[in-house]
Structure formats: C-alpha cells, structure tokens
Design an enzyme around this catalytic site. Structure first.
Site, PDB file in Angstrom:
ATOM      1  N   GLN A 102       0.827  -1.204   0.000  1.00  0.00           N
ATOM      2  CA  GLN A 102       0.000   0.000   0.000  1.00  0.00           C
ATOM      3  C   GLN A 102       0.861   1.253   0.000  1.00  0.00           C
ATOM      4  O   GLN A 102       2.089   1.195   0.125  1.00  0.00           O
ATOM      5  CB  GLN A 102      -0.913  -0.009   1.232  1.00  0.00           C
ATOM      6  N   GLU A 121       4.368   7.823   8.725  1.00  0.00           N
ATOM      7  CA  GLU A 121       4.310   6.960   9.913  1.00  0.00           C
ATOM      8  C   GLU A 121       5.687   6.403  10.222  1.00  0.00           C
ATOM      9  O   GLU A 121       6.627   6.515   9.427  1.00  0.00           O
ATOM     10  CB  GLU A 121       3.317   5.815   9.690  1.00  0.00           C
ATOM     11  N   HIS A 179       4.819   0.223   0.786  1.00  0.00           N
ATOM     12  CA  HIS A 179       5.236  -0.541   1.957  1.00  0.00           C
ATOM     13  C   HIS A 179       4.220  -1.628   2.298  1.00  0.00           C
ATOM     14  O   HIS A 179       3.067  -1.583   1.870  1.00  0.00           O
ATOM     15  CB  HIS A 179       5.422   0.376   3.177  1.00  0.00           C
ATOM     16  N   ARG A 199      -4.609   0.756  -1.403  1.00  0.00           N
ATOM     17  CA  ARG A 199      -4.155  -0.627  -1.500  1.00  0.00           C
ATOM     18  C   ARG A 199      -3.731  -0.918  -2.937  1.00  0.00           C
ATOM     19  O   ARG A 199      -4.488  -0.685  -3.881  1.00  0.00           O
ATOM     20  CB  ARG A 199      -5.282  -1.563  -1.050  1.00  0.00           C
TER      21      ARG A 199
END
Length: 326
Positions: A102, A121, A179, A199
């Site tokens: 994704q 993130e 990732h 996705r």
C-alpha cells in the site's frame, strides 16, 4: 482540578491478517477469536475517539478534553495548528499474515482528494519471527510506467524491496513510500491522524464474504514516490538511563528510554503533549504532590503539555517510546 497523565481504553480492530500477540505479548484482553490486528491506543479520528479510563476525567473522549483544556492538554502551538483534532494516531499492530502492499498520500495530495491530512508513519519492531521481513520502497530505479507494467504483468512483488527485520529496530515510512508489514511481526506505529490507505496489491486475500478486497491503483500511482532509496532502517544508540533519539520529522519526534533507575524529565521548553508507549517493564509516573500513575508493558499514556516536570520510577527494567511534536 489539575490535569494528570491520561490512560485510554484501547480500541481493537479486527483484521483478516490479525493474530493473538496483542493479548500474549502486550497483555490486552481482546477476544482471541476476533483476530485483532490493531490496538488503537490514542486516536482522535472521528468515530474512533479515545476515551479516558483513569482519574476524574474517566469517560471523556479526547476531543472533549481538547475542547475544554486546549493548549494545556496538547500545547498552544499544537492547538493553534490542529484545533480539536489530536494530530497523532498511536497503534500496536499484530501481523499474523502479510498486510497489503500500500501507499499513503502526503498532506497536499490528501487535502486535494479527501480534505484530510496525509500519513507519514514510523514503526518500532517489538517482536519478529525468524525470516520475517518488511516491504519498503522499490528494489530498483522506478518510474510510473515501470510500476504500471509490473501491475499489468503480475510482477509487482518482484520490484518491492524486502527488508529482513528483527526486534528493537525502527523505520520511518514517509508518505508516498510503497510498503507492507510482513507476517510474524508485532510493532508499535506512530502516524499522522489519517486513515487514508491506497491498497496496491493484496496477495489474493479474500474478505469475509469471499470477495477480493478493493484496490486503489488510480490514486496510488499518483501518490507514490518513485525515488529509489537504498537504506530504510533508522540507526540509533541503545543507551541505559538516558533518552536516545529515534525519529525526528515534521510530524512527530520519537525517542526511546531504557532505564532501571529513576529518570527525571523536564519539558519546560517543550510546547507539546508527550506520549509514552511502554514496550517492556513497568514504571510509575510520579508528579510532585500528586498520586503516581503506573504504566506497564502494552500500555500507553498521554502526558498533558502543562505537566513539565516529573519522575519516571521503574519497578523493573523498563523501555518506553517517547513521542511529541516540535
């Protein structure tokens, strides 16, 4: 009454790839039959607002607290920028199977397409089975046409960089980087407050009704960063009874503290809340003239911005992630 370290009820998220490490390793009390893949520890997302479980503010959600306490809770600078929305989402993730490949959009793309924040993130690996791996970035120079060719001919897994992984390692995943978390990994995730995921590839998984899960290739191909990066793991020093730097990016700063004797914390120059994520051990957060708040493995606590000085008093060897915004 004064603000104090706030603990929240974890929000379990059932996933087709979830396992039982959140219970076994992090002491959660989720239903083992539910295949819980994520525990949202602190969330300001609409529909998934964290609710306080300790002290006189028990039962209040995070948005209500920010509305009442504003900069006292999150820091004046943070409140001026984000208002009532808590800017970070803190999770534990248990990948019993491979997650989908994704990508997340950056702020500019997310604002244009969704009127929302993007998603940068980071992952801190708590446990990893032998031969577990992360999928991060491409393993060769890439562009949009080569990527679309790989989608078309089914060779996408062959162009993704696979990173062998072990416990006590750390990775930053900037918005735009392709990732996936591989099976057999338990990790802590710190991210911008966003739930936007495109996705790309899903290992032929099926949902509960037997249907393939939706892909988002049109958006993904525009959001992807096609730059080739050779290194993904973040280097850091393991120090005892000191705070060690892990990640510093525009959206959050994360450090790690491993300690077996009391640690004095002084945040007098910091205009932000602080989050502690307990990876191992147990400690008390002792504020002068106040009742201490305990923190044990698998728990997360929000330290209001108004609390500038206190002591972390370990009851055994303890390891914490320390998160704030600069």
């Amino acid at each position: 009454m004064n603000l104090y370290p706030l603990k929240f009820d974890p929000i379990p998220k059932a996933k087709i790839w979830g396992g039982n490490r959140l219970n076994k390793t992090l002491n959660k009390e989720f239903n083992p039959a539910d295949k819980i893949g994520e525990s949202w520890e602190i969330s300001g997302l609409e529909g998934d607002l964290s609710v306080v479980k300790n002290g006189f503010l028990e039962g209040n959600d995070l948005e209500e607290l920010i509305e009442i306490y504003m900069g006292e809770l999150v820091g004046d600078k943070v409140y001026d920028q984000f208002g009532l929305e808590f800017p970070l989402l803190i999770k534990f993730i248990d990948a019993n199977e491979n997650l989908s490949v994704q990508v997340h959009p950056d702020n500019e793309f997310a604002l244009e397409k969704h009127k929302a924040y993007g998603k940068t993130e980071m992952w801190y690996i708590i446990e990893a089975d032998k031969n577990s791996e992360l999928m991060l970035g491409f393993n060769q120079p890439m562009d949009k046409n080569l990527f679309l060719d790989a989608i078309q001919n089914g060779s996408l897994p062959d162009i993704i960089n696979k990173e062998p992984v072990e416990a006590d390692t750390c990775y930053l995943i900037p918005a735009g980087r392709v990732h996936a978390i591989g099976k057999g990994i338990l990790l802590a995730e710190i991210q911008q407050t966003s739930d936007i995921t495109y996705r790309i590839y899903d290992w032929d998984k099926r949902d509960e009704e037997g249907h393939p899960r939706e892909l988002h290739l049109d958006l993904a191909k525009e959001a992807l960063d096609y730059n080739f990066e050779k290194k993904h793991k973040t280097d850091f020093e393991h120090k005892i009874n000191e705070t060690s730097d892990l990640i510093k990016c525009p959206f959050f700063t994360t450090n790690i503290i491993e300690f077996n004797k009391p640690v004095e914390k002084d945040y007098i120059t910091l205009d932000s809340f602080v989050v502690y994520i307990c990876l191992d051990g147990k400690c008390d957060i002792q504020i002068e003239d106040e009742e201490s708040v305990s923190l044990t493995k698998g728990e997360t606590v929000l330290i209001p911005a108004s609390l500038k000085n206190f002591t972390l008093d370990p009851k055994q060897n303890t390891k914490l992630l320390e998160v704030f915004i600069q």
